[in-house]
Design a protein around this motif. Structure first.
Motif, PDB file in Angstrom:
ATOM      1  N   SER A   1    -136.526 -17.731  61.873  1.00 32.20           N
ATOM      2  CA  SER A   1    -137.437 -17.368  60.792  1.00 32.20           C
ATOM      3  C   SER A   1    -138.760 -18.105  60.963  1.00 32.20           C
ATOM      4  CB  SER A   1    -136.829 -17.728  59.437  1.00 32.20           C
ATOM      5  OG  SER A   1    -135.696 -16.935  59.195  1.00 32.20           O
TER       6      SER A   1
ATOM      7  N   ARG B   1    -140.262  -9.154  57.856  1.00 32.97           N
ATOM      8  CA  ARG B   1    -139.207  -9.223  56.847  1.00 32.97           C
ATOM      9  C   ARG B   1    -139.725  -9.247  55.420  1.00 32.97           C
ATOM     10  NH1 ARG B   1    -135.842  -6.778  59.465  1.00 32.97           N
ATOM     11  NH2 ARG B   1    -134.592  -7.876  60.972  1.00 32.97           N
TER      12      ARG B   1
ATOM     13  N   GLU C   1    -138.813 -12.612  61.488  1.00 34.25           N
ATOM     14  CA  GLU C   1    -137.725 -13.126  62.302  1.00 34.25           C
ATOM     15  C   GLU C   1    -138.142 -12.798  63.719  1.00 34.25           C
ATOM     16  OE1 GLU C   1    -134.210 -11.231  60.893  1.00 34.25           O
ATOM     17  OE2 GLU C   1    -133.966 -12.661  59.272  1.00 34.25           O
TER      18      GLU C   1
END
Length: 96
Positions: free
Chosen positions: A7, A53, A64
């Motif tokens: 992330s 995301r 991501e």
């Protein structure tokens, strides 16, 4: 084959409200920058390396991404900063 994604929080250069006459103008600038960022990722063929995301109204975008995808994002002029969430358990593993 496993692809390891991490992330990343991306801060857009457009996040700075300097020069905007109103909050609505700033939000429009953010939405345009997010759209252009998404198009840049797709057009460069990096959609499997960096996956959009989510976003907020302040110009932060959650991706991501693989290490390659993160390096690509860092090199884009519309990006002010890329923060790695690995220290906070930001690992996602997908199998292909």
């Amino acid at each position: 084959m496993a692809i390891e994604l991490h992330s990343f929080t991306v801060t857009l250069a457009a996040a700075d409200a300097t020069g905007c006459a109103s909050a609505a103008e700033h939000r429009a600038r953010i939405w345009k920058a997010v759209s252009e960022l998404s198009a840049a990722v797709r057009n460069a063929g990096m959609a499997t390396e960096a996956r959009f995301r989510g976003q907020d109204r302040q110009g932060h975008v959650l991706f991501e991404a693989t290490d390659t995808g993160a390096a690509f994002l860092r090199g884009l002029p519309v990006i002010a900063r890329v923060d790695d969430a690995r220290m906070n358990g930001g690992r996602v593993q997908l199998r292909h």
